[in-house]
Design an enzyme around this catalytic site. Structure first.
Site, PDB file in Angstrom:
ATOM      1  N   HIS A   1      37.229  42.613  39.735  1.00 58.25           N
ATOM      2  CA  HIS A   1      36.874  41.636  38.635  1.00 58.25           C
ATOM      3  C   HIS A   1      35.462  41.903  38.459  1.00 58.25           C
ATOM      4  O   HIS A   1      34.667  42.172  39.458  1.00 58.25           O
ATOM      5  CB  HIS A   1      37.214  40.433  38.945  1.00 58.25           C
ATOM      6  CG  HIS A   1      38.625  39.865  39.126  1.00 58.25           C
ATOM      7  ND1 HIS A   1      39.653  40.045  38.056  1.00 58.25           N
ATOM      8  CD2 HIS A   1      39.403  39.911  40.602  1.00 58.25           C
ATOM      9  CE1 HIS A   1      40.620  39.796  38.620  1.00 58.25           C
ATOM     10  NE2 HIS A   1      40.594  39.734  39.948  1.00 58.25           N
TER      11      HIS A   1
ATOM     12  N   GLU B   1      26.899  40.663  33.204  1.00 58.08           N
ATOM     13  CA  GLU B   1      25.584  40.252  32.600  1.00 58.08           C
ATOM     14  C   GLU B   1      24.423  40.231  33.572  1.00 58.08           C
ATOM     15  O   GLU B   1      24.564  39.809  34.561  1.00 58.08           O
ATOM     16  CB  GLU B   1      25.703  38.769  32.003  1.00 58.08           C
ATOM     17  CG  GLU B   1      26.704  38.570  30.758  1.00 58.08           C
ATOM     18  CD  GLU B   1      28.323  38.261  31.233  1.00 58.08           C
ATOM     19  OE1 GLU B   1      28.786  37.711  30.466  1.00 58.08           O
ATOM     20  OE2 GLU B   1      28.689  38.720  32.311  1.00 58.08           O
TER      21      GLU B   1
ATOM     22  N   CYS C   1      37.907  32.765  39.145  1.00 59.55           N
ATOM     23  CA  CYS C   1      36.481  32.565  39.011  1.00 59.55           C
ATOM     24  C   CYS C   1      35.923  31.594  37.951  1.00 59.55           C
ATOM     25  O   CYS C   1      36.688  30.661  37.484  1.00 59.55           O
ATOM     26  CB  CYS C   1      35.680  33.884  38.562  1.00 59.55           C
ATOM     27  SG  CYS C   1      36.538  34.656  36.940  1.00 59.55           S
TER      28      CYS C   1
ATOM     29  N   SER D   1      38.650  42.926  34.412  1.00 62.49           N
ATOM     30  CA  SER D   1      39.692  42.468  35.222  1.00 62.49           C
ATOM     31  C   SER D   1      40.735  43.541  35.552  1.00 62.49           C
ATOM     32  O   SER D   1      41.306  44.343  34.586  1.00 62.49           O
ATOM     33  CB  SER D   1      40.424  41.110  35.296  1.00 62.49           C
ATOM     34  OG  SER D   1      39.587  40.137  35.500  1.00 62.49           O
TER      35      SER D   1
ATOM     36  N   GLU E   1      40.851  34.309  33.989  1.00 60.90           N
ATOM     37  CA  GLU E   1      39.895  34.223  35.374  1.00 60.90           C
ATOM     38  C   GLU E   1      40.282  34.734  36.369  1.00 60.90           C
ATOM     39  O   GLU E   1      40.858  33.830  37.220  1.00 60.90           O
ATOM     40  CB  GLU E   1      39.392  32.775  35.421  1.00 60.90           C
ATOM     41  CG  GLU E   1      38.380  32.133  34.593  1.00 60.90           C
ATOM     42  CD  GLU E   1      38.836  31.837  33.081  1.00 60.90           C
ATOM     43  OE1 GLU E   1      38.077  31.489  32.188  1.00 60.90           O
ATOM     44  OE2 GLU E   1      40.117  31.589  32.984  1.00 60.90           O
ATOM     45  N   SER E   2      40.406  36.078  36.688  1.00 63.32           N
ATOM     46  CA  SER E   2      40.933  36.775  37.932  1.00 63.32           C
ATOM     47  C   SER E   2      42.260  37.158  37.971  1.00 63.32           C
ATOM     48  O   SER E   2      43.076  37.469  37.140  1.00 63.32           O
ATOM     49  CB  SER E   2      40.419  35.957  38.998  1.00 63.32           C
ATOM     50  OG  SER E   2      38.862  35.895  39.168  1.00 63.32           O
TER      51      SER E   2
END
Length: 367
Positions: free
Chosen positions: A251, A255, A78, A238, A63-64
Site C-alpha cells: 500500500h 504525497e 489505513c 494498493s 483503504e488497504s
C-alpha cells in the site's frame, strides 16, 4: 511534516477461528458478500477489487486489504477507518457458521496524524479497552504492549487466545508460518511520483494499477504471485498478491510531506532464508525510504528476524533499535527500526552547527 494529510499507517487485525466443517472446508469463505460489505461499511471502507483461489479470498479495499481464509480473517485499514468496529460483527457471523474465535492479534505503528483518529483509535489504551470489551470471554490469555516505547517509531501489539490456541502455539512445529510487516516513511520523491496518475488518463483503477505494478518493479517482488492491483485517483496504490496459500500486500501513500508505503507477506520458517532477504531488498529499493521498520512474528523458538539488518543495511540504511517480546496466541515478535545514513549524517551535521551557535540563536532555530 505536513499539518494534515492522509494517514498511511495501517491498523491490522487478525482473527483465528476453530470448528471448521471438514466436509466443506470453506468455513468463513461461505460468508456472503452482502454481510461482509456491511462490516466494511462499519469500518468505513469498501471493496475496489477482488480475486481468490482454492485457499483463500483476497480483497483490495478503498483503504488497504482483506483476506478471508476458512478459519482466519486478516483485515488492515489505513486513513481514519474504524477497524475495530469489525470485531463484534465478524465474530457473530462466524458463530452462525459453527466457528468459535480462538485467537486475536492487533498491530499497528505510530500514526503520522494521531489526533485525526476516531474512537477507539484515539490511543492504544482505548484500543485495548475496546478489544477487551468486545472479544469473547474464552480468550482469557491476553497481552498488550508498546514496543520501542521511548522512540517516535513504536510498535503496538495486542494478542489474545483461548486455552486450546495457547496449547497449539506451545508446539513450535504446529505452526511454521511467519508474518513480516514493513512500514516505510519519507519515500524517495522521484520514486514516489510513479504512484501518481496522469491527469485525465482515461484509465480504470484496475488498468492504472497494473501499469504501476509493472513500472515500479512491484511485480518483480514475487513473479509467481497472482496480483490484484488498484491505482487511486489522483494518487495512491494498493496490491494484493496470491501465491498458493500465501498472501502479500503493498500500500502506498506517495504525497510529499507524509509519504508512506507498507509491505506485508507471510512465509514458512523453513523457506530459503536468502530468498526472504532478497524480497526485503527488492521492496526497500522500490521506495528508498528515509525511515523504515520491520516487524516479524512467528512461533517461539524460531528466529526469522536474524539477518534482516544484514540484508537492509547495504542499501544505505542503519539499524537504530531492536526490540523483542513474546505474546500469547502470537509467539515471538521482533521489531527493528532503520534510518537512512544520509538522514543520520544530515542530523549529525545539524547538531554540530547547533553546538557552535550562541544559545540564543540555537533556541530561535529550534522554536
Amino acid at each position: 511534516m505536513a499539518v494534515s494529510g492522509f494517514e498511511g499507517f495501517e491498523k491490522r487485525l487478525e482473527l483465528q477461528f476453530s470448528g471448521d466443517d471438514p466436509a466443506t472446508g470453506k468455513g468463513l469463505r461461505r460468508l456472503d458478500f452482502l454481510p461482509l460489505e456491511k462490516v466494511l461499511h462499519a469500518v468505513q471502507c469498501t471493496v475496489v477489487s477482488a480475486v481468490g483461489n482454492k485457499y483463500f479470498d483476497s480483497y483490495v479495499l478503498s483503504e488497504s486489504s482483506l483476506f478471508v481464509y476458512p478459519t482466519k480473517i486478516i483485515i488492515k485499514t489505513c486513513g481514519t477507518t474504524q477497524l475495530l468496529q469489525s470485531v463484534r460483527p465478524l465474530v457473530d457471523h462466524a458463530i452462525t457458521m459453527g466457528l468459535t474465535l480462538c485467537g486475536c492479534r492487533y498491530t499497528r505503528g505510530s500514526f503520522i496524524f494521531p489526533n485525526a483518529q476516531p474512537y477507539p483509535h484515539t490511543s492504544f489504551k482505548d484500543e485495548v479497552i475496546y478489544l477487551e470489551e468486545n472479544l469473547p470471554k474464552n480468550l482469557s490469555y491476553k497481552k498488550a504492549k508498546v514496543m520501542n516505547s521511548k522512540s517516535c517509531y513504536k510498535w503496538h501489539v495486542f494478542t489474545a487466545g483461548d486455552e486450546g490456541h495457547m496449547l497449539a502455539m506451545e508446539d513450535a512445529h504446529a505452526d511454521d508460518s511467519y508474518t513480516v510487516e514493513i512500514c516505510m516513511t519519507e519515500l524517495d520523491r522521484v520514486l514516489a511520483k510513479k504512484f501518481f496518475r496522469r491527469f485525465n488518463d482515461g484509465k480504470t483503477g484496475d488498468s492504472a494499477g497494473k501499469e504501476m505494478t509493472d513500472v515500479t518493479g512491484i511485480r518483480d517482488v514475487n513473479r509467481k504471485a497472482l496480483i490484484c492491483d488498484y491505482a487511486f485517483d489522483p494518487c495512491g496504490y494498493s496490491m494484493n498478491g496470491i501465491d498458493g496459500n500465501r498472501y502479500s500486500t503493498v500500500h502506498v501513500t506517495p504525497e510529499d510531506g507524509f509519504s508512506y508505503a507498507s509491505f506485508e507477506c507471510v512465509g514458512s520458517v523453513y523457506d530459503d532464508r536468502e530468498e526472504f532477504f532478497k524480497t526485503l531488498q527488492k521492496v526497500v529499493k522500490i521506495f528508498r525510504p528515509a525511515k523504515l521498520s520491520v516487524s516479524t512474528t512467528c512461533a517461539a523458538g524460531h528466529e526469522v528476524w536474524r539477518g534482516v539488518a544484514k540484508a537492509i543495511e547495504p542499501l544505505g540504511m542503519r539499524l537504530r533499535i531492536r526490540a523483542a517480546d513474546e505474546f500469547p496466541a502470537a509467539g515471538s515478535v521482533v521489531f527493528q527500526t532503520f534510518a537512512a545514513r544520509r538522514k543520520l549524517e544530515a542530523k549529525a551535521v545539524e547538531m554540530v552547527i547547533m553546538r557552535m551557535m550562541p544559545t540564543s540563536e540555537a533556541s530561535f532555530i529550534n522554536s
